[in-house]
Design a protein around this motif. Sequence first.
Motif, short mmCIF file in Angstrom:
data_model
loop_
_atom_site.label_atom_id
_atom_site.label_comp_id
_atom_site.label_asym_id
_atom_site.label_seq_id
_atom_site.Cartn_x
_atom_site.Cartn_y
_atom_site.Cartn_z
N GLN A 1 0.82 -1.21 0.00
CA GLN A 1 0.00 0.00 0.00
C GLN A 1 0.85 1.26 0.00
O GLN A 1 0.51 2.26 -0.63
CB GLN A 1 -0.92 -0.01 1.23
CG GLN A 1 -1.98 -1.10 1.18
CD GLN A 1 -2.72 -1.25 2.50
OE1 GLN A 1 -2.45 -0.53 3.46
NE2 GLN A 1 -3.64 -2.19 2.57
N ILE A 2 1.97 1.22 0.70
CA ILE A 2 2.82 2.41 0.84
C ILE A 2 3.80 2.55 -0.31
O ILE A 2 4.15 3.67 -0.72
CB ILE A 2 3.57 2.36 2.19
CG1 ILE A 2 2.57 2.48 3.35
CG2 ILE A 2 4.63 3.46 2.29
CD1 ILE A 2 3.19 2.29 4.71
N SER A 3 4.27 1.42 -0.86
CA SER A 3 5.35 1.45 -1.84
C SER A 3 5.02 2.24 -3.10
O SER A 3 5.91 2.87 -3.70
CB SER A 3 5.76 0.02 -2.22
OG SER A 3 4.66 -0.68 -2.79
N SER A 4 3.75 2.24 -3.53
CA SER A 4 3.41 2.97 -4.75
C SER A 4 3.64 4.47 -4.57
O SER A 4 4.14 5.14 -5.48
CB SER A 4 1.96 2.70 -5.16
OG SER A 4 1.06 3.18 -4.17
N ARG A 5 3.31 4.99 -3.40
CA ARG A 5 3.51 6.41 -3.16
C ARG A 5 4.99 6.74 -3.03
O ARG A 5 5.45 7.77 -3.53
CB ARG A 5 2.76 6.85 -1.90
CG ARG A 5 1.25 6.72 -2.03
CD ARG A 5 0.58 7.27 -0.79
NE ARG A 5 -0.88 7.14 -0.88
CZ ARG A 5 -1.72 7.57 0.05
NH1 ARG A 5 -1.24 8.18 1.13
NH2 ARG A 5 -3.01 7.41 -0.09
N VAL A 6 5.72 5.87 -2.35
CA VAL A 6 7.17 6.09 -2.22
C VAL A 6 7.82 6.05 -3.60
O VAL A 6 8.72 6.84 -3.90
CB VAL A 6 7.79 5.03 -1.28
CG1 VAL A 6 9.31 5.14 -1.25
CG2 VAL A 6 7.22 5.18 0.13
N TYR A 7 7.37 5.13 -4.44
CA TYR A 7 7.87 5.03 -5.81
C TYR A 7 7.63 6.33 -6.57
O TYR A 7 8.53 6.85 -7.23
CB TYR A 7 7.19 3.87 -6.52
CG TYR A 7 7.49 3.79 -8.00
CD1 TYR A 7 8.63 3.15 -8.47
CD2 TYR A 7 6.62 4.34 -8.95
CE1 TYR A 7 8.92 3.08 -9.82
CE2 TYR A 7 6.90 4.28 -10.29
CZ TYR A 7 8.05 3.64 -10.73
OH TYR A 7 8.32 3.59 -12.08
N VAL A 8 6.43 6.87 -6.45
CA VAL A 8 6.08 8.09 -7.19
C VAL A 8 6.90 9.28 -6.71
O VAL A 8 7.44 10.05 -7.52
CB VAL A 8 4.57 8.39 -7.09
CG1 VAL A 8 4.25 9.77 -7.64
CG2 VAL A 8 3.77 7.33 -7.85
N VAL A 9 7.03 9.46 -5.39
CA VAL A 9 7.71 10.66 -4.90
C VAL A 9 9.22 10.60 -5.11
O VAL A 9 9.86 11.64 -5.30
CB VAL A 9 7.40 10.93 -3.40
CG1 VAL A 9 5.92 11.20 -3.21
CG2 VAL A 9 7.88 9.80 -2.51
N TRP A 10 9.82 9.39 -5.11
CA TRP A 10 11.27 9.28 -5.26
C TRP A 10 11.72 8.97 -6.68
O TRP A 10 12.58 9.65 -7.22
CB TRP A 10 11.83 8.24 -4.28
CG TRP A 10 11.97 8.75 -2.89
CD1 TRP A 10 11.19 8.45 -1.81
CD2 TRP A 10 12.93 9.70 -2.43
NE1 TRP A 10 11.61 9.14 -0.70
CE2 TRP A 10 12.69 9.91 -1.05
CE3 TRP A 10 13.99 10.38 -3.04
CZ2 TRP A 10 13.46 10.79 -0.28
CZ3 TRP A 10 14.75 11.25 -2.27
CH2 TRP A 10 14.49 11.44 -0.91
N PHE A 11 11.15 7.94 -7.29
CA PHE A 11 11.63 7.50 -8.59
C PHE A 11 10.98 8.24 -9.76
O PHE A 11 11.46 8.14 -10.89
CB PHE A 11 11.41 5.99 -8.75
CG PHE A 11 12.28 5.16 -7.86
CD1 PHE A 11 13.58 4.87 -8.22
CD2 PHE A 11 11.81 4.72 -6.64
CE1 PHE A 11 14.40 4.12 -7.38
CE2 PHE A 11 12.61 3.97 -5.79
CZ PHE A 11 13.91 3.67 -6.17
N ILE A 12 9.91 8.97 -9.50
CA ILE A 12 9.27 9.76 -10.56
C ILE A 12 9.45 11.25 -10.29
O ILE A 12 10.15 11.94 -11.03
CB ILE A 12 7.77 9.40 -10.67
CG1 ILE A 12 7.60 7.92 -11.02
CG2 ILE A 12 7.11 10.27 -11.74
CD1 ILE A 12 8.24 7.50 -12.33
N ILE A 13 8.85 11.77 -9.25
CA ILE A 13 8.86 13.21 -9.01
C ILE A 13 10.25 13.72 -8.65
O ILE A 13 10.72 14.72 -9.21
CB ILE A 13 7.86 13.59 -7.90
CG1 ILE A 13 6.45 13.16 -8.28
CG2 ILE A 13 7.91 15.10 -7.64
CD1 ILE A 13 5.93 13.81 -9.53
N ASN A 14 10.92 13.07 -7.70
CA ASN A 14 12.25 13.54 -7.31
C ASN A 14 13.25 13.40 -8.46
O ASN A 14 14.15 14.24 -8.62
CB ASN A 14 12.75 12.75 -6.10
CG ASN A 14 14.00 13.34 -5.49
OD1 ASN A 14 13.98 14.46 -4.97
ND2 ASN A 14 15.10 12.62 -5.56
#
Length: 237
Positions: free
Chosen positions: A77-90
Motif C-alpha cells: 500500500q505504501i510502496s506505490s507512493r514512495v515510488y512516485v515521490v522518489w523514482f518519478i517526481i524527485n
Amino acid sequence: MALSTPKDVYLFAYTLAQLAATGYVLYLAFSSFSDGPSAVYAVAGDLVRLLQTLSLLEVMHAVFGLVRSNPFNTLVQISSRVYVVWFIINAVPSAATKVLRIPYLGDDAHPLLGLSYATMVIAWGFAETIRYTYYACSMLGSVPYFVKWVRYTAFYVLYPLGISSELTVCYFANPTLRSTGMFSYRMPNAWNFDFDFAFFNTYCVMLVAYVAFSPMLYTHMMSQRKKALGGAKAKKQ
C-alpha cells in the motif's frame, strides 16, 4: 484502547504527528492554488516526499507487532507512493508541473488542467487525514459513526482521483526517463543484463500495477466497506 503502555503512547503520538502534517499539506495545497497548479509542488513537494518516506515506519510497526496489520500488505500500500515521490517526481521534477491538455482545445485553453500533481497531493492528503483521524479515535476507545462512515466511503472519490493522478505523473516522466536512461542498466555490461527503467515504468508499473490491479483493490475496498458498515441499514454507534 487506553494509552497505558509506551507502545500505545508512541503510536498515538505518531498518529497525531502524521494527522497534523497531512492537514498542513492540504492547507499548503489549497492556499497555493491561486498561484497556479505548479505552485503546489513548489510549496508542498518537499514535505509530501518526507511524509511518504516516513510512512515506511508503518511497515516496521507491522513487522514488530506494534499493530495487527500484515507487513506485506502494508508495504504494498505504501510502496506505490514512495515510488512516485522518489523514482518519478524527485528524479523528474518537471513531471509535477506539466500541463495535462485536452486535444483540440488549443494550447492556451483551460490552463488549470495542469492539476495532476496537485490532485494527487490533495487525494493523498484527504485519505491520510481521514485514516489518521479514524486511528486516533480508535486509540482513544471511541470512533464516532460519521468518522467511520467517511473512513469507509471517501475512497469512492479519493481512490480514482489519486490513481489517475499518479498514472498521469508517471506518464509525464516517461520521455525524460527514456531519453536520459535514468535508473536503467544497459548492455553490454559484465552481468550481461539489460534493464530499461522507462519500459519498467510503462508496462510493469503503469499497465500492470495500476491498470490491472487497481480494479481489484477498488472492489476489495467496497467489500471492506460493506463489512465495516454493514450495508445501508447499519445502525449508528
